[in-house]
Scaffold this motif. Structure first.
Motif, mmCIF file in Angstrom:
data_model
loop_
_atom_site.group_PDB
_atom_site.id
_atom_site.type_symbol
_atom_site.label_atom_id
_atom_site.label_comp_id
_atom_site.label_asym_id
_atom_site.label_seq_id
_atom_site.Cartn_x
_atom_site.Cartn_y
_atom_site.Cartn_z
ATOM 1 N N GLY A 181 34.503 36.706 23.023
ATOM 2 C CA GLY A 181 34.633 35.467 22.266
ATOM 3 C C GLY A 181 36.063 34.989 22.099
ATOM 4 N N SER A 184 34.320 45.536 14.066
ATOM 5 C CA SER A 184 35.398 44.633 14.483
ATOM 6 C C SER A 184 35.517 44.596 15.995
ATOM 7 N N LEU A 226 40.025 44.138 4.139
ATOM 8 C CA LEU A 226 38.924 44.303 5.101
ATOM 9 C C LEU A 226 38.044 45.483 4.694
ATOM 10 N N PRO A 260 35.287 37.789 5.345
ATOM 11 C CA PRO A 260 36.733 38.027 5.424
ATOM 12 C C PRO A 260 37.411 37.005 6.341
ATOM 13 N N GLY A 261 38.646 36.677 6.039
ATOM 14 C CA GLY A 261 39.382 35.698 6.833
ATOM 15 C C GLY A 261 40.382 36.359 7.764
ATOM 16 N N PHE A 285 33.930 45.271 3.471
ATOM 17 C CA PHE A 285 32.824 46.004 4.100
ATOM 18 C C PHE A 285 32.235 47.020 3.128
ATOM 19 N N LEU A 325 44.220 38.140 16.073
ATOM 20 C CA LEU A 325 44.283 37.756 14.666
ATOM 21 C C LEU A 325 45.110 38.795 13.894
ATOM 22 N N ARG A 368 28.371 36.438 16.369
ATOM 23 C CA ARG A 368 29.103 36.085 15.142
ATOM 24 C C ARG A 368 28.175 35.483 14.083
ATOM 25 N N LEU A 384 39.766 36.609 22.110
ATOM 26 C CA LEU A 384 40.041 37.670 21.131
ATOM 27 C C LEU A 384 40.401 38.977 21.832
ATOM 28 N N ALA A 401 38.992 32.454 19.597
ATOM 29 C CA ALA A 401 39.354 31.944 18.275
ATOM 30 C C ALA A 401 40.258 30.725 18.432
ATOM 31 N N MET A 424 25.777 48.283 13.787
ATOM 32 C CA MET A 424 24.988 47.042 13.837
ATOM 33 C C MET A 424 23.624 47.245 13.180
ATOM 34 N N ALA A 430 28.613 35.344 22.447
ATOM 35 C CA ALA A 430 29.585 35.601 21.373
ATOM 36 C C ALA A 430 29.236 34.783 20.136
HETATM 37 C C1 HEM Z 1 36.527 42.370 10.191
HETATM 38 C C2 HEM Z 1 36.574 41.151 9.731
HETATM 39 C C3 HEM Z 1 36.457 39.932 10.599
HETATM 40 C C4 HEM Z 1 37.260 38.842 10.549
HETATM 41 C C5 HEM Z 1 38.440 38.621 9.606
HETATM 42 C C6 HEM Z 1 36.815 37.925 11.579
HETATM 43 C C7 HEM Z 1 37.368 36.681 11.827
HETATM 44 C C8 HEM Z 1 37.071 35.892 12.913
HETATM 45 C C9 HEM Z 1 37.720 34.650 13.226
HETATM 46 C C10 HEM Z 1 38.811 33.996 12.389
HETATM 47 C C11 HEM Z 1 37.198 34.186 14.383
HETATM 48 C C12 HEM Z 1 37.580 32.891 15.118
HETATM 49 C C13 HEM Z 1 36.976 31.719 14.399
HETATM 50 C C14 HEM Z 1 37.624 30.390 14.704
HETATM 51 O O1 HEM Z 1 37.907 30.116 15.886
HETATM 52 O O2 HEM Z 1 37.841 29.648 13.766
HETATM 53 C C15 HEM Z 1 36.191 35.140 14.808
HETATM 54 C C16 HEM Z 1 35.442 35.041 15.951
HETATM 55 C C17 HEM Z 1 34.440 35.923 16.301
HETATM 56 N N1 HEM Z 1 33.957 36.964 15.522
HETATM 57 FE FE1 HEM Z 1 34.863 37.739 13.896
HETATM 58 N N2 HEM Z 1 35.747 38.485 12.227
HETATM 59 C C18 HEM Z 1 35.487 39.700 11.657
HETATM 60 C C19 HEM Z 1 34.437 40.561 12.003
HETATM 61 C C20 HEM Z 1 33.479 40.276 12.935
HETATM 62 C C21 HEM Z 1 32.250 41.033 13.107
HETATM 63 C C22 HEM Z 1 31.842 42.228 12.249
HETATM 64 C C23 HEM Z 1 31.574 40.449 14.140
HETATM 65 C C24 HEM Z 1 30.233 40.806 14.724
HETATM 66 C C25 HEM Z 1 29.637 41.972 14.570
HETATM 67 C C26 HEM Z 1 32.401 39.353 14.622
HETATM 68 C C27 HEM Z 1 32.121 38.576 15.720
HETATM 69 C C28 HEM Z 1 32.925 37.547 16.178
HETATM 70 C C29 HEM Z 1 32.744 36.901 17.467
HETATM 71 C C30 HEM Z 1 31.752 37.315 18.545
HETATM 72 C C31 HEM Z 1 33.685 35.872 17.538
HETATM 73 C C32 HEM Z 1 33.866 34.852 18.680
HETATM 74 C C33 HEM Z 1 32.954 33.691 18.419
HETATM 75 C C34 HEM Z 1 32.974 32.621 19.495
HETATM 76 O O3 HEM Z 1 33.511 32.833 20.587
HETATM 77 O O4 HEM Z 1 32.413 31.548 19.200
HETATM 78 N N3 HEM Z 1 33.524 39.264 13.850
HETATM 79 N N4 HEM Z 1 36.129 36.161 13.886
#
Ligand code: HEM
Length: 283
Positions: free
Chosen positions: A154, A148, A130, A121-122, A134, A225, A17, A202, A156, A259, A13
């Protein structure tokens, strides 16, 4: 990648990210991997940007892969290509789809904290913002919703969702948040005051499997989220979320295509590029 996952299953994960956070800031150029430095180049990089500073991880996994690639074939494979392939393999090793990765990316000699803050994005984002984030990368609404789905794996930190569950004391009435009340109560339990390092999955049902569980959770209003639940909250993406929730193969196919498109985002013309020797610093 499989070696890294054997000692830390959550590495997959993290790397997935990392790839997103690389590609969304001046293209997939491994700029995310550059350490800040105050010596010769005075580089203030992306690692210390707000969306990255306290939660982005997996840098060591990419370092290890790059080291073995360098010893087999020096100065030939960029860090950006290593990251693109590692992210692809992370997904398939978790049970998700696979795809062909076009190679030949080069590594930037520069990075920008400001650009990272502006482009990523947050978790409080609305659906329109969003879609906009993109679209600015040439990615469609469908790409956005499919990508998404990476949140099917993973975790958060409480800091990213505490506000929305704290204000929800019983079913969402008045809170403005579409969230299942039982789920909100569970999350409050997982995030007691002071537990700032605590995390929640998540995808509440299958957080370590790359399936369509994320979309099933959204339909049940169990998105972690605010930005997750925005994809299923009476807006333009509801029908697609329902489709992915009921058809895992449709999600897997769209995710793989999206991707590839995200992975083809190129750095702006004029960006100084090279094949880095060490991923953390320019040659
Ligand atoms: C659509 C907008 C997106 C937002 C707002 C967003 C936001 C976030 C946030 C806030 C977290 C947690 C971070 C923390 O703990 O501080 C997270 C985790 C993660 N995001 Fe996103 N994300 C987005 C899109 C994506 C995309 C496009 C991917 C990959 C293609 C992705 C992959 C991941 C993964 C795998 C995790 C888990 C990471 C871990 O376990 O260490 N996210 N995301």
């Amino acid at each position: 990648m499989s070696h890294a996952m054997a000692s830390d299953p959550t590495a997959a994960a993290a790397v997935l990210r990392l790839f997103f956070h690389d590609c969304f800031v001046n293209g997939c150029d491994a700029s995310i991997l550059l350490d800040d430095t105050t010596t010769t180049t005075n580089l203030v990089g992306e690692k210390s940007a707000f969306p990255n500073a306290n939660s982005l991880r997996g840098y060591d996994v990419i370092d290890a892969i790059k080291t073995s690639v360098e010893s087999a074939c020096p100065a030939t494979v960029s860090c950006a290509d290593v990251l693109a392939i590692a992210a692809r393999d992370a997904v398939s090793l978790l049970g998700g789809p696979t795809w062909n990765v076009r190679l030949g990316r080069l590594d930037a000699r520069v990075a920008s904290r400001d650009a990272a803050n502006a482009n990523l994005p947050g978790p409080g984002s609305s659906l329109p913002s969003l879609l906009d984030a993109f679209q600015r990368k040439g990615l469609s609404a469908r790409d956005m919703t499919a990508l998404s789905g990476a949140h099917t794996v993973g975790r958060a930190r409480c800091a990213t969702f505490r506000g929305r569950v704290a204000s929800n004391s019983g079913g969402g009435a008045g809170s403005g948040e579409a969230i299942n009340a039982t789920y909100a109560a569970e999350l409050r339990g997982a995030c007691p005051a002071g537990a700032d390092g605590a995390v929640a999955p998540l995808d509440v049902a299958t957080p370590d499997v790359f399936d369509n569980g994320y979309f099933r959770a959204l339909v049940e209003r169990r998105g972690l989220l605010h930005s997750d639940q925005e994809l299923f909250n009476g807006g333009s993406q509801d029908a697609l979320v329902r489709r992915y929730a009921s058809d895992g193969a449709a999600f897997a196919s769209d995710f793989a295509k999206a991707m590839v498109r995200m992975g083809n985002l190129a750095p702006a013309p004029g960006t100084p590029l090279e094949i880095r020797k060490y991923c953390r610093r320019p040659n």
